[in-house]
Enzyme design. Sequence first.
Site, short mmCIF file in Angstrom:
data_model
loop_
_atom_site.label_atom_id
_atom_site.label_comp_id
_atom_site.label_asym_id
_atom_site.label_seq_id
_atom_site.Cartn_x
_atom_site.Cartn_y
_atom_site.Cartn_z
N HIS A 474 -85.97 7.50 95.76
CA HIS A 474 -86.80 6.67 96.64
C HIS A 474 -87.68 5.72 95.83
O HIS A 474 -88.80 5.41 96.22
CB HIS A 474 -87.66 7.57 97.54
CG HIS A 474 -86.85 8.36 98.53
ND1 HIS A 474 -87.39 9.26 99.40
CD2 HIS A 474 -85.51 8.35 98.78
CE1 HIS A 474 -86.43 9.80 100.14
NE2 HIS A 474 -85.27 9.27 99.78
C1 LIG Z 1 -78.19 8.69 96.05
C2 LIG Z 1 -79.21 8.21 97.04
C3 LIG Z 1 -79.51 8.98 98.16
C4 LIG Z 1 -80.48 8.54 99.08
N1 LIG Z 1 -80.66 9.23 100.26
C5 LIG Z 1 -81.44 8.68 101.22
C6 LIG Z 1 -81.50 9.24 102.54
O1 LIG Z 1 -80.79 10.20 102.87
N2 LIG Z 1 -82.34 8.67 103.45
C7 LIG Z 1 -83.11 7.59 103.13
O2 LIG Z 1 -83.87 7.13 103.98
N3 LIG Z 1 -83.06 7.03 101.91
C8 LIG Z 1 -82.23 7.53 100.97
N4 LIG Z 1 -82.13 6.91 99.75
C9 LIG Z 1 -82.97 5.73 99.49
C10 LIG Z 1 -82.47 4.49 100.22
O3 LIG Z 1 -81.07 4.51 100.35
C11 LIG Z 1 -82.94 3.24 99.46
O4 LIG Z 1 -84.34 3.29 99.28
C12 LIG Z 1 -82.62 1.97 100.23
O5 LIG Z 1 -81.27 1.98 100.63
C13 LIG Z 1 -82.92 0.74 99.38
O6 LIG Z 1 -82.69 -0.42 100.17
P1 LIG Z 1 -82.84 -1.90 99.57
O7 LIG Z 1 -82.46 -2.83 100.66
O8 LIG Z 1 -84.18 -2.05 98.94
O9 LIG Z 1 -81.78 -1.96 98.39
P2 LIG Z 1 -80.14 -1.66 98.40
O10 LIG Z 1 -79.77 -1.04 99.68
O11 LIG Z 1 -79.92 -0.94 97.16
O12 LIG Z 1 -79.55 -3.10 98.40
C14 LIG Z 1 -79.51 -3.97 97.30
C15 LIG Z 1 -78.18 -4.72 97.33
O13 LIG Z 1 -78.25 -5.85 96.48
C16 LIG Z 1 -77.05 -5.94 95.73
N5 LIG Z 1 -77.37 -6.68 94.51
C17 LIG Z 1 -78.21 -6.29 93.51
N6 LIG Z 1 -78.27 -7.23 92.56
C18 LIG Z 1 -77.48 -8.25 92.97
C19 LIG Z 1 -77.13 -9.51 92.40
N7 LIG Z 1 -77.64 -9.91 91.23
N8 LIG Z 1 -76.28 -10.31 93.08
C20 LIG Z 1 -75.75 -9.91 94.28
N9 LIG Z 1 -76.05 -8.73 94.85
C21 LIG Z 1 -76.90 -7.91 94.20
C22 LIG Z 1 -76.64 -4.49 95.52
O14 LIG Z 1 -75.28 -4.38 95.20
C23 LIG Z 1 -77.02 -3.87 96.86
O15 LIG Z 1 -75.97 -3.97 97.80
C24 LIG Z 1 -81.17 7.33 98.83
C25 LIG Z 1 -80.86 6.56 97.71
C26 LIG Z 1 -79.88 6.96 96.82
C27 LIG Z 1 -79.55 6.08 95.64
#
Ligand SMILES: Cc1cc2nc3c(=O)[nH]c(=O)nc-3n(C[C@H](O)[C@H](O)[C@H](O)COP(=O)(O)OP(=O)(O)OC[C@H]3O[C@@H](n4cnc5c(N)ncnc54)[C@H](O)[C@@H]3O)c2cc1C
Length: 535
Positions: A474
């Site tokens: 997280h």
């Molecule tokens: C193993 C794991 C288990 C988890 N379990 C849970 C759970 O059960 N419940 C819960 O609420 N949370 C959970 N979390 C946490 C939650 O999933 C994350 O906090 C959340 O998904 C993050 O969202 P975000 O939009 O900030 O980033 P992300 O969803 O990580 O999105 C970022 C995106 O940007 C893309 N990207 C990055 N850099 C570039 C670039 N330079 N060019 C193009 N694209 C790029 C990536 O490929 C990705 O698709 C978990 C996380 C992990 C890793």
Amino acid sequence: MGHREIYMAAPHMIDRLSILLVLLGVVSSRPSSSMLQGMNLPHMTWDVEEVSGKSFDYIIVGGGTAGCPLASTLSMKFSVLLVERGGSPYENPLVIEKKYYGLSLLETDYFSSLSQRFVSADGVSNLRGRVLGGSSAINGGFYSRASREFVERSGWDQEMVEKAYEWVESRVVFQPALTPWQTTTQFGLLQAGILPYNGYSLEHVEGTKIGGSIFDKSGIRHTSADLLRGGNPENVTVLLNATVKNIVFRNSSGGNETWATGISFIRSDQSTEETFEAFLNMANDSTAPQGDIILAAGAIGSPTILLLSGVGPPKHLEKFDIPVIVNLTGVGRDMKDSPCISLLADSRPMERPADPPQVTGIASDLKFVIEAGILPISFNTTLIPVAGKLAFPVSKGRLKLNSTDPRENPSVKFNYLNKEQDLRQCVEMVELLQRVVSSQAVTIFLGVEHKKGIMSGQEELSSFCKKNVRTFYHYHGGCPVGSVVDSDYRVHGVKGLRVVDGSTFLESPGTNPMATLMMLGRYQGMKILQERKSA
Ligand SMILES: Cc1cc2nc3c(=O)[nH]c(=O)nc-3n(C[C@H](O)[C@H](O)[C@H](O)COP(=O)(O)OP(=O)(O)OC[C@H]3O[C@@H](n4cnc5c(N)ncnc54)[C@H](O)[C@@H]3O)c2cc1C
Ligand SMILES: *[C@@H]1O[C@H](CO)[C@@H](O)[C@H](O)[C@H]1NC(C)=O
Ligand SMILES: *[C@@H]1O[C@H](CO)[C@@H](O)[C@H](O)[C@H]1NC(C)=O
Ligand SMILES: *[C@@H]1O[C@H](CO)[C@@H](O)[C@H](O)[C@H]1NC(C)=O
Ligand SMILES: *[C@@H]1O[C@H](CO)[C@@H](O)[C@H](O)[C@H]1NC(C)=O
Ligand SMILES: *[C@@H]1O[C@H](CO)[C@@H](O)[C@H](O)[C@H]1NC(C)=O
Ligand SMILES: *[C@@H]1O[C@H](CO)[C@@H](O)[C@H](O)[C@H]1NC(C)=O
Ligand SMILES: *[C@@H]1O[C@H](CO)[C@@H](O)[C@H](O)[C@H]1NC(C)=O
Ligand SMILES: *[C@@H]1O[C@H](CO)[C@@H](O)[C@H](O)[C@H]1NC(C)=O
């Protein structure tokens, strides 16, 4: 001593997945038209030439948890380009099927696996999603809203937040049917004193509850990519397998302003040599673009892209010969990750079906969050870690570049348990975790397999915490509201650039963050539509 060593699910126990991939005959992640027909998804392309040189009203970088609902919302009125470095989640069994939950976390490679591994400078191994849907395509799928207090502290409009949560929930959230192990966990949490029992609830409230899930009744995962269907798919172009390198800036004609006018990207499977560009629509060369480039690349991705674009602390940028566009010392700061301790409930690897968490215990004034899934450690063996996180750590760290290749990980340090308060809380949490592991419900479920080593005493417990701290995944921060973005999530010092994802959080939503990040994408999209309407 003995029980301490086997208490942890050690990373070296993780086998390679190659055999599994062969067994499954895992198909390429290129979706077939048959599966996607009738899904009303936007146009997806892998062809960088198709997008190169084109202009759009909005460009969103990162098709993750927050990026997809944001793209979908803006597409109701505007043309949108969504650029994602990974492939499509559709027809990839490792993403879609609950029975393979956790396997995508095991086998990682540098530039193409669904999960990208990074090891923080603290020595803790961690993961980030690399596929359309982002980390919602690899995570546990547990869905739980933030508390009203968190929404208030964030300065968001309660009513709009409520509507945005509902929009998300009507599309990708399901009430789970409890598995036998999750039923056991629920009783174990109650027997450990985590009360009251709140039944099925999406709210973040003290006690033991069943949360929502993005796995539906037939065991199919609904990632944030499914939210792309909610808008106007005709106005979204999704470019997959392309990694954004940096933002393209231009000086205003008067020279007194800096405008973000485009992005520069590479093919994810290639070297950085061949670059392509896409641009924002400009009504007029002497007025700023009305749309924005919006970074939604996550807590590791978004600060990295800002730094590679010259937005950050000048001293650090100089080390990589990156010209400074904006002196913004907050970029990469306030990186936080909830320290996690995980005690194994079973004594040896077994062949059980994978079981993502459906139940959670929220204890001690919301300070501790406890869950227990059944996790694969190889293609045919599982372990049962009972994991707890500290919801509000005060220790924080920093993200720095380690390379100018945008596909590489930056270096990150979270400083887990550095502050005395975090260590004290960790000790308290381990005592609670031990009560759950040794509860009657867990003991009866596991029978002879059951393991309960009891540790006690401040000294033994603090040293256990320090040695065994790991991540709950997280992590957040890096582009915090205040120092990097303003209350409209616009980056300070430039026009036409925003960040909307977990990098903007100053604190975790307490609960699991996915729900709040899906909501945030929708919410900020609605805010922008309102803003444009009144302009
Ligand atoms: C193993 C794991 C288990 C988890 N379990 C849970 C759970 O059960 N419940 C819960 O609420 N949370 C959970 N979390 C946490 C939650 O999933 C994350 O906090 C959340 O998904 C993050 O969202 P975000 O939009 O900030 O980033 P992300 O969803 O990580 O999105 C970022 C995106 O940007 C893309 N990207 C990055 N850099 C570039 C670039 N330079 N060019 C193009 N694209 C790029 C990536 O490929 C990705 O698709 C978990 C996380 C992990 C890793
Ligand atoms: C797509 O966005 C444009 C603005 O660029 C708008 O004029 C058009 O109506 C939208 N198309 C649809 C089908 O909504
Ligand atoms: C896109 O990336 C995914 C994941 O890295 C890969 O499996 C797929 O083959 C790539 N597709 C194309 C067309 O390059
Ligand atoms: C903008 O102007 C500054 C100073 O006048 C100059 O150093 C910089 O190179 C210009 N930037 C761009 C993107 O043209
Ligand atoms: C820059 O100049 C333009 C035109 O003179 C003016 O409208 C704008 O407010 C100025 N911006 C800043 C940041 O001073
Ligand atoms: C561009 O905008 C400026 C300021 O609003 C205006 O004076 C000028 O006529 C516009 N130019 C064009 C080509 O529309
Ligand atoms: C950047 O900003 C910081 C504080 O905002 C300041 O201390 C520092 O001198 C600035 N650096 C440069 C090179 O302007
Ligand atoms: C897992 O598979 C391997 C290789 O097929 C086999 O040797 C092993 O006994 C299996 N383990 C269990 C627990 O089934
Ligand atoms: C930083 O880069 C060096 C050299 O390329 C590499 O050995 C190291 O593992 C990288 N560190 C991180 C944290 O990725």
